[in-house]
Design a protein around this motif. Structure first.
Motif, mmCIF file in Angstrom:
data_model
loop_
_atom_site.group_PDB
_atom_site.id
_atom_site.type_symbol
_atom_site.label_atom_id
_atom_site.label_comp_id
_atom_site.label_asym_id
_atom_site.label_seq_id
_atom_site.Cartn_x
_atom_site.Cartn_y
_atom_site.Cartn_z
ATOM 1 N N ARG A 178 0.840 -1.200 0.000
ATOM 2 C CA ARG A 178 0.000 0.000 0.000
ATOM 3 C C ARG A 178 0.876 1.251 0.000
ATOM 4 N NH1 ARG A 178 -3.526 -1.313 5.078
ATOM 5 N NH2 ARG A 178 -1.539 -2.261 5.655
ATOM 6 N N ARG A 179 0.581 2.131 -0.928
ATOM 7 C CA ARG A 179 1.384 3.334 -1.107
ATOM 8 C C ARG A 179 1.028 4.380 -0.053
ATOM 9 N NH1 ARG A 179 4.028 5.547 -5.619
ATOM 10 N NH2 ARG A 179 4.415 7.769 -5.391
ATOM 11 N N ILE A 180 2.049 5.086 0.442
ATOM 12 C CA ILE A 180 1.824 6.196 1.365
ATOM 13 C C ILE A 180 1.451 7.422 0.544
ATOM 14 C CG2 ILE A 180 2.827 7.648 3.148
ATOM 15 C CD1 ILE A 180 4.812 5.427 3.744
ATOM 16 N N ASP A 181 0.233 7.879 0.729
ATOM 17 C CA ASP A 181 -0.251 9.025 -0.035
ATOM 18 C C ASP A 181 -0.050 10.344 0.702
ATOM 19 O OD1 ASP A 181 -1.217 7.431 -2.178
ATOM 20 O OD2 ASP A 181 -2.930 6.877 -0.940
ATOM 21 N N TYR A 182 0.085 10.286 2.016
ATOM 22 C CA TYR A 182 0.261 11.516 2.792
ATOM 23 C C TYR A 182 0.852 11.164 4.136
ATOM 24 C CZ TYR A 182 -0.830 16.499 2.661
ATOM 25 O OH TYR A 182 -0.736 17.857 2.544
ATOM 26 N N VAL A 183 1.544 12.121 4.744
ATOM 27 C CA VAL A 183 2.184 11.902 6.030
ATOM 28 C C VAL A 183 1.874 13.084 6.940
ATOM 29 C CG1 VAL A 183 4.388 11.740 7.239
ATOM 30 C CG2 VAL A 183 4.042 10.448 5.147
ATOM 31 N N LEU A 184 1.486 12.773 8.168
ATOM 32 C CA LEU A 184 1.335 13.774 9.217
ATOM 33 C C LEU A 184 2.365 13.489 10.298
ATOM 34 C CD1 LEU A 184 -2.558 13.822 9.656
ATOM 35 C CD2 LEU A 184 -1.182 15.206 8.119
ATOM 36 N N THR A 185 3.030 14.511 10.771
ATOM 37 C CA THR A 185 4.012 14.345 11.846
ATOM 38 C C THR A 185 3.529 15.056 13.099
ATOM 39 O OG1 THR A 185 5.318 16.314 11.298
ATOM 40 C CG2 THR A 185 5.849 14.284 10.124
ATOM 41 N N TYR A 186 3.958 14.556 14.229
ATOM 42 C CA TYR A 186 3.565 15.138 15.502
ATOM 43 C C TYR A 186 4.682 14.903 16.505
ATOM 44 C CZ TYR A 186 2.161 10.257 16.069
ATOM 45 O OH TYR A 186 2.153 8.900 16.086
ATOM 46 N N HIS A 187 4.592 15.602 17.604
ATOM 47 C CA HIS A 187 5.624 15.529 18.632
ATOM 48 C C HIS A 187 5.392 14.317 19.527
ATOM 49 C CE1 HIS A 187 8.539 16.744 21.643
ATOM 50 N NE2 HIS A 187 7.603 16.701 22.581
ATOM 51 N N MET A 239 -13.744 7.990 7.143
ATOM 52 C CA MET A 239 -13.776 8.435 5.747
ATOM 53 C C MET A 239 -13.204 7.396 4.797
ATOM 54 S SD MET A 239 -15.235 11.386 5.676
ATOM 55 C CE MET A 239 -14.782 11.928 4.038
ATOM 56 N N GLY A 240 -12.668 6.306 5.345
ATOM 57 C CA GLY A 240 -12.169 5.220 4.505
ATOM 58 C C GLY A 240 -10.679 5.168 4.342
ATOM 59 N N LEU A 241 -9.940 6.077 4.955
ATOM 60 C CA LEU A 241 -8.492 6.091 4.815
ATOM 61 C C LEU A 241 -7.872 5.020 5.705
ATOM 62 C CD1 LEU A 241 -7.771 9.927 4.811
ATOM 63 C CD2 LEU A 241 -7.978 8.405 2.852
ATOM 64 N N GLN A 242 -6.739 4.477 5.257
ATOM 65 C CA GLN A 242 -5.977 3.507 6.032
ATOM 66 C C GLN A 242 -4.717 4.187 6.550
ATOM 67 O OE1 GLN A 242 -5.301 0.141 3.518
ATOM 68 N NE2 GLN A 242 -7.480 -0.219 3.145
ATOM 69 N N PHE A 282 5.200 9.689 13.102
ATOM 70 C CA PHE A 282 4.693 9.788 11.734
ATOM 71 C C PHE A 282 3.382 9.023 11.636
ATOM 72 C CE2 PHE A 282 9.255 10.282 11.427
ATOM 73 C CZ PHE A 282 9.404 11.344 10.555
ATOM 74 N N LEU A 283 2.390 9.651 11.039
ATOM 75 C CA LEU A 283 1.132 8.997 10.699
ATOM 76 C C LEU A 283 1.073 8.881 9.184
ATOM 77 C CD1 LEU A 283 -1.648 7.878 11.633
ATOM 78 C CD2 LEU A 283 -2.548 10.174 11.244
ATOM 79 N N LYS A 284 1.236 7.666 8.694
ATOM 80 C CA LYS A 284 1.235 7.420 7.249
ATOM 81 C C LYS A 284 -0.177 7.080 6.802
ATOM 82 C CE LYS A 284 4.491 4.434 8.155
ATOM 83 N NZ LYS A 284 5.510 3.375 8.031
ATOM 84 N N ILE A 285 -0.614 7.714 5.720
ATOM 85 C CA ILE A 285 -2.007 7.605 5.265
ATOM 86 C C ILE A 285 -2.026 7.020 3.865
ATOM 87 C CG2 ILE A 285 -4.132 8.884 4.803
ATOM 88 C CD1 ILE A 285 -3.181 10.993 6.763
ATOM 89 N N HIS A 286 -2.942 6.073 3.672
ATOM 90 C CA HIS A 286 -3.139 5.438 2.367
ATOM 91 C C HIS A 286 -4.614 5.519 1.999
ATOM 92 C CE1 HIS A 286 -3.132 2.456 -0.854
ATOM 93 N NE2 HIS A 286 -4.089 1.815 -0.213
ATOM 94 N N ALA A 287 -4.892 5.879 0.763
ATOM 95 C CA ALA A 287 -6.261 5.933 0.255
ATOM 96 C C ALA A 287 -6.512 4.712 -0.619
ATOM 97 C CB ALA A 287 -6.494 7.215 -0.540
ATOM 98 N N PRO A 288 -7.389 3.799 -0.222
ATOM 99 C CA PRO A 288 -7.677 2.623 -1.061
ATOM 100 C C PRO A 288 -8.458 3.006 -2.311
ATOM 101 C CG PRO A 288 -9.078 2.650 0.889
ATOM 102 C CD PRO A 288 -8.107 3.769 1.053
ATOM 103 N N TRP A 289 -8.649 2.035 -3.170
ATOM 104 C CA TRP A 289 -9.260 2.278 -4.476
ATOM 105 C C TRP A 289 -10.662 2.865 -4.342
ATOM 106 C CZ3 TRP A 289 -8.368 2.753 -9.479
ATOM 107 C CH2 TRP A 289 -9.409 2.598 -10.371
#
Length: 927
Positions: free
Chosen positions: A59-68, A132-135, A149-156
């Motif tokens: 599964r491809r990483i489509d977006y990344v959120l970072t936090y402390h 919302m359906g994101l993984q 790091f919070l890695k986000i993937h959007a399925p088909w």
């Protein structure tokens, strides 16, 4: 904090939620892929440290959120006994510290509460993202201490749903032939393509395409119409990133200070960064080929400066908005080539005719014993006109008959540039499937900014319960204090700019007087050149410093205004920044061009400022040479310092400071094992295209507004832009995080600013030629006052006479015998009556004749050039004929495609629902 926790296809394992219930809820509403076991990372088909994929490698990483993250991961790998023991120790220490220092204990308690509050907000937001359906998958403090790091993937299914909601145009299975015109045009096009093949980058996306997929807004009900042969590449990484970003913007978090989206969470510090990932490494020879590496090799390199840009690949990787910027910059740079060639020819013409210039020859002739009046009071003495020989010859290089032709040429060039860009933009809209963008995606309701929502919420809370039924919004009355602040602040900043220019004027006056008073002979030589150069350098330094200050103030004023949408915020910020930076850059130039040397008075009656400072004069050849020096130093210095220091030095310094937080040995080890999302974390954040556009807009003003005084400006701009394109390309590919792909049909407000500058340039150049140069006085003398129709005697014609006995007391030279003889009359540059006339020192008839000719020239020049520009604008159509034909053909093909689909549906319905007679006849036939 949770450690080593990965968000898979099941809902979030949040405190207070039942796991089985969450699974059932998630599976029933959103179809998901099979959750992967986090321990089975060896079975990954791709290396996750090189490619942006989850730990499963699928599964491809489509977006990344970072936090402390407060504590590193290693502290959670201890046994339960050690954890309990450390917890007890911390409790004892906390009690001891509370007994020793109650304030310290209270501060620690507040920090713990703050961390817990942020964690709860993140949990709620991540839960809503999952609904919302994101993984999602978490990676906390593994290699970068203190960063999660919070890695986000959007399925088909999510991609299809959002693509339909955003009305994204996607390629269908239907292809059609693309024709560039008739047979002759196609042959010319093929021949030019063959000739320019060595100049084209070696990327497949830029090749000639005779076929094009028919595009249509995506629909889940009509998936059979689209080219779904490869689902993995149907939505490219740019589209996937933009889809996830849209979900992040509209996902709510009610615990946060602001209600809407990721921007409020970033502003509150709940998340520290949000960014999409680059496609892979660029410097690893073993890395697989990807678009980023291809851009690095075929675009972001100084060695291929002569090649065209792979605009198609830039758009594919960075999005339409970034692609349009580089396409516009490429068109602007190409159009500078003919302007630079003509400017060099004009300059060479001045060099070739300098020895034949009669006014320069008269100034340099030692036989003309012309004594000039002192340039300052008391300490300055009389001087010979022949000492201005070098300045007069240098002024002819930029002030000659070819200057008028070049000004007209540049006005038409600006119009041609705007028309050429409109046609290029329309062609890109067709190729990038943006022709119906306004009708489809362009009119979607924009999300309000978080600050706007918060202000509206505060306004609604102040209202009475009976009035809360009406939907609130910020009115002009609500923004009136901000508007008043903006107007007052903008006026004050422009006044500050004028004060700075006035301060530089006082510097020139005082330093020139000080050098003239000096007893050192070396200081008294080349006084004018020293004063001009140092003042121009001081102006340059002030301009660069104030640019940064004005940019920060413009952003603060825009935040104070609270625009509703991001687009409105950007446009208002651009306008304020442009006004301030334009005034900052061009106020010194406007002073030199139109005010210096005109507000000085005359000998015996000079104008003074601040009591004893006499206003500065121009050299005998005029202020055009000083204007040229100011333009040259400002243009070259601004470009060199901004390019080398701000765009190269500062990002590298910030990157170095970020990496110096870790030890060198640890950094070397991490570089080998860092994953893609961790490597991108060390890159600089993308701050938008406004600084890039602003730099080019100011340069465009330098090229067009005062080109009559500096014909080499297009050449310097061309050389700068050749480097600027590759510099920006390298910065985007290697130094910055990947920007969010934004759809855009045009360059927005920047086009209006360019068009406004091109119109103003005609008026400014008309005034520069008429009032700053000696072009009009030469014409008036040659055709009205010359005895033989030549310029012989022109220098004497421009000089008035003054009786030295009429000096005001205390202003005459200390050493009147400086030249070795007694001076009774001195000359000064002006058109005034002689001292023995009936109206001594009044403006002469020649002055009024020349003033009338100057005003007439401004009116004629402006109207003729404007008329020619409008004619060129009318003559060149905005949409190329072949593109108009292809757009019409595409619309017909879409109608044809849907007609065939409807016919196919009817045919399939007929087969699936046979008539009653056929149903009754089947048993008999089978019998």
């Amino acid at each position: 904090m949770w450690q080593n926790e990965k968000y898979e296809s099941v809902p979030l394992d949040v405190k207070g939620f039942d796991e089985d219930h969450s699974k059932g809820h998630g599976d029933s509403e959103y179809p998901q892929h099979e959750p992967s076991n986090t321990q089975k990372t060896d079975e990954a088909p791709r290396h996750s440290n090189q490619w942006p994929y989850f730990q499963d490698g699928k599964r491809r990483i489509d977006y990344v959120l970072t936090y402390h993250v407060q504590k590193p991961e290693s502290t959670h790998k201890q046994s339960s006994h050690s954890c309990m023991r450390s917890f007890c120790c911390r409790c004892k220490k906390a009690k001891a510290s509370a007994q020793e220092d109650p304030e310290l204990a209270a501060q620690e308690e507040r920090l713990d509460y703050h961390d817990d509050d942020q964690r709860l907000r993140r949990e709620e937001f991540e839960e809503n993202l999952h609904l919302m359906g994101l993984q999602m998958e978490k990676d906390e403090g593994n290699k970068i201490p203190g960063v999660g790091f919070l890695k986000i993937h959007a399925p088909w299914e999510v991609l299809c749903r959002e693509a339909e909601f955003m009305k994204l145009k996607m390629p269908t299975v239907k292809k059609y032939q693309v024709r560039t015109g008739n047979d002759i045009v196609e042959k010319i096009h093929k021949f030019m393509h063959k000739v320019t093949t060595p100049l084209r980058p070696k990327v497949g996306i830029n090749g000639t395409e005779n076929e094009k997929h028919l595009s249509y807004p995506f629909s889940r009900e009509k998936q059979h119409l689209f080219d779904l042969s490869d689902r993995n590449s149907f939505f490219d990484s740019k589209t996937r990133n933009s889809i996830v970003y849209e979900i992040l913007k509209r996902t709510k978090c009610t615990r946060a200070k602001y209600i809407m989206g990721i921007s409020s969470l970033l502003g509150s510090g709940i998340y520290t960064a949000a960014y999409p990932l680059h496609d892979g490494d660029i410097d690893d020879p073993q890395a697989e080929s990807n678009d980023r590496k291809l851009l690095y090799e075929e675009w972001a390199s100084y060695s291929i400066f002569y090649k065209y840009q792979p605009i198609g690949l830039v758009r594919k990787y960075f999005g339409e908005k970034v692609g349009l910027y580089f396409a516009w910059l490429g068109v602007y740079t190409q159009m500078l080539i003919p302007a630079a060639i003509v400017g060099v020819i004009v300059f060479l013409y001045g060099c070739a005719t300098v020895d034949d210039n009669i006014p320069s020859m008269e100034i340099c002739d030692e036989k003309n014993n012309i004594t000039m009046c002192p340039m300052c009071d008391r300490v300055c003495g009389y001087w010979k006109l022949t000492t201005a020989c070098g300045t007069a010859r240098a002024s002819h290089l930029f002030d000659n008959a070819a200057t008028v032709f070049f000004s007209i040429f540049m006005a038409l060039w600006a119009t041609m540039f705007m028309e050429h860009w409109k046609r290029r933009q329309m062609r890109l809209n067709y190729v990038w499937d943006l022709t119906g963008f306004e009708d489809s995606g362009g009119k979607q309701k924009s999300h309000p900014r978080a600050e706007y929502e918060f202000r509206v919420m505060k306004k609604s809370m102040r209202k009475e319960p009976a009035q809360k039924a009406v939907k609130d919004k910020l009115t002009c009355r609500d923004r009136m204090p901000a508007y008043m602040t903006i107007v007052i602040m903008m006026c004050f900043l422009i006044f500050v700019t004028l004060a700075i220019v006035f301060g530089v004027v006082l510097y020139r006056i005082s330093i020139q007087t000080a050098l003239l008073m000096s007893s050192t002979p070396s200081f008294r030589t080349n006084i004018r050149a020293t004063v001009k150069t140092t003042a121009a350098v001081i102006n340059l330094i002030i301009i660069i410093i104030m640019d940064e200050i004005y940019g920060a103030i413009a952003r603060w004023l825009t935040v104070l205004e609270v625009p509703k949408t991001d687009k409105s915020f950007e446009e208002r910020l651009i306008f304020k920044t442009f006004v301030l930076k334009f005034a900052n850059a061009f106020t010194p130039i406007v002073y030199l061009a139109f005010f210096r040397g005109r507000l000085i008075g005359r000998p015996g009656k000079y104008i003074y400022v601040l009591g004893s400072y006499r206003m500065e004069e121009c050299a005998h050849a005029g202020c055009l040479m000083e204007l040229c020096i100011q333009l040259c130093i400002t243009m070259l210095g601004k470009q060199l310092i901004q390019n080398n220091l701000f765009e190269i030095g500062l990002p590298k310094l910030k990157k170095l400071l970020r990496r110096r937080k870790m030890d060198k040995k640890q950094q070397e080890e991490l570089n080998k094992t860092l994953q893609r999302h961790e490597k991108d974390h060390f890159l600089g954040p993308f701050v938008g295209l406004t600084p890039e556009y602003m730099e080019m807009i100011i340069q465009f003003g330098m090229v067009t507004l005062f080109v009559a005084s500096f014909p080499l400006a297009p050449l310097f701009a061309l050389l700068n832009n050749i480097i600027e394109i590759r510099l920006d390309a390298k910065k985007f590919v290697t130094e910055l995080r990947r920007p969010i792909a934004v759809r855009a049909k045009d360059i927005g407000i920047w086009y209006n600013l360019l068009r406004g500058l091109s119109k103003v340039a005609v008026i400014v150049n008309a005034f520069v030629i008429a009032f700053t140069s000696d072009f009009i006085p030469r014409l008036v003398y040659q055709y009205m006052y010359s005895l033989d129709g030549t310029l012989h005697g022109f220098v004497d014609f421009t000089l008035s006479q003054f009786n030295v006995s009429h000096f005001q007391p205390g202003t005459e030279p200390i050493n009147p015998m400086h030249l070795g003889y007694k001076v009774e009359f001195c000359r000064y540059k002006d058109f005034r009556d002689p001292p023995g006339s009936d109206t001594p020192y009044d403006f002469s008839k020649q002055f009024w004749a020349i003033l009338a000719a100057r005003l007439a020239f401004v009116i004629i020049f402006q109207n003729v050039v404007m008329l020619m520009s409008d004619f060129v604008d009318w003559l060149i159509p905005d949409i190329p004929k072949d593109i108009s034909t292809q757009i019409h053909k595409e619309r017909n093909l879409i109608v044809e495609l849907f007609m065939k689909e409807e016919q196919g549906k009817k045919f399939r319905n007929t087969l699936s629902d046979p008539s009653p007679q056929q149903l009754r006849s089947r048993p008999s036939s089978q019998a």
